[in-house]
Design a protein around this motif. Structure first.
Motif, PDB file in Angstrom:
ATOM      1  N   THR A  26       1.488  -1.270  -0.084  1.00  0.00           N
ATOM      2  CA  THR A  26      -0.433  -0.416   0.219  1.00  0.00           C
ATOM      3  C   THR A  26       1.257   1.151  -0.193  1.00  0.00           C
ATOM      4  OG1 THR A  26      -0.295   0.299   2.537  1.00  0.00           O
ATOM      5  CG2 THR A  26      -1.962  -1.515   1.304  1.00  0.00           C
ATOM      6  N   ASP A  27      -0.097   2.794   0.165  1.00  0.00           N
ATOM      7  CA  ASP A  27       0.953   3.399  -0.249  1.00  0.00           C
ATOM      8  C   ASP A  27       0.947   4.286   1.604  1.00  0.00           C
ATOM      9  OD1 ASP A  27      -1.334   4.157   0.129  1.00  0.00           O
ATOM     10  OD2 ASP A  27      -1.516   5.783  -1.492  1.00  0.00           O
ATOM     11  N   TRP A  28       0.975   3.533   2.181  1.00  0.00           N
ATOM     12  CA  TRP A  28       0.674   4.046   3.809  1.00  0.00           C
ATOM     13  C   TRP A  28       2.287   4.626   4.032  1.00  0.00           C
ATOM     14  CZ3 TRP A  28      -1.984   5.135   7.166  1.00  0.00           C
ATOM     15  CH2 TRP A  28      -1.200   5.882   8.602  1.00  0.00           C
ATOM     16  N   TRP A  30       4.232   6.382   2.460  1.00  0.00           N
ATOM     17  CA  TRP A  30       5.126   7.056   1.349  1.00  0.00           C
ATOM     18  C   TRP A  30       4.615   7.477   0.209  1.00  0.00           C
ATOM     19  CZ3 TRP A  30       4.538   5.966  -3.631  1.00  0.00           C
ATOM     20  CH2 TRP A  30       5.602   5.735  -4.703  1.00  0.00           C
ATOM     21  N   PRO A  31       5.378   8.543  -0.548  1.00  0.00           N
ATOM     22  CA  PRO A  31       7.158   8.812  -0.577  1.00  0.00           C
ATOM     23  C   PRO A  31       6.952   9.655   0.816  1.00  0.00           C
ATOM     24  CG  PRO A  31       5.333  10.175  -1.679  1.00  0.00           C
ATOM     25  CD  PRO A  31       4.743   9.271  -1.874  1.00  0.00           C
ATOM     26  N   CYS A 104       6.016   2.553 -13.551  1.00  0.00           N
ATOM     27  CA  CYS A 104       6.795   1.912 -12.659  1.00  0.00           C
ATOM     28  C   CYS A 104       6.571   0.671 -12.730  1.00  0.00           C
ATOM     29  CB  CYS A 104       4.562   2.040 -12.272  1.00  0.00           C
ATOM     30  SG  CYS A 104       3.338   1.919 -12.594  1.00  0.00           S
TER      31      CYS A 104
END
Length: 104
Positions: A26-28, A30-31, A104
């Motif tokens: 997940t993008d928890w 981040w970035p 990506c």
């Protein structure tokens, strides 16, 4: 990325079992990481029903595979892997060129 052993803690992702055979990141936090909010949350296979995780989200293997397929279908409309662009059955942009691949 850190190298193990890491004094502040780390997750061992290479395992002898199949718990992390399929992992969805997940993008928890981040970035742009915020101190104290944890380094990552990812989806992985559950050990057994009701068994707690270290803060991630665990699913039955068949449910996790279905989620991965749905994500792949959703993003295949927008993002194609570099391998797809070189395959014989590639789609073209209408001018005989392969459609651009996702970074990506």
């Amino acid at each position: 990325m850190v190298r193990a052993p890491y004094e502040w803690g780390h997750e061992r992702l290479r395992r002898g079992d199949r718990l992390y055979a399929l992992v969805i990141l997940t993008d928890w936090n981040w970035p742009y990481a915020v101190k104290g909010r944890g380094s990552a949350i990812f989806l992985h296979q559950q050990r057994r029903k009701g068994f707690p995780t270290e803060g991630c989200i665990a699913f039955r293997r068949d449910h996790l595979q279905r989620i991965a397929r749905l994500i792949a279908l959703r993003f295949s409309r927008f993002c194609r892997s570099p391998n797809t662009a070189t395959s014989p059955s590639r789609r073209t942009s209408g001018r005989g060129r392969a459609a651009s691949t996702c970074p990506c």
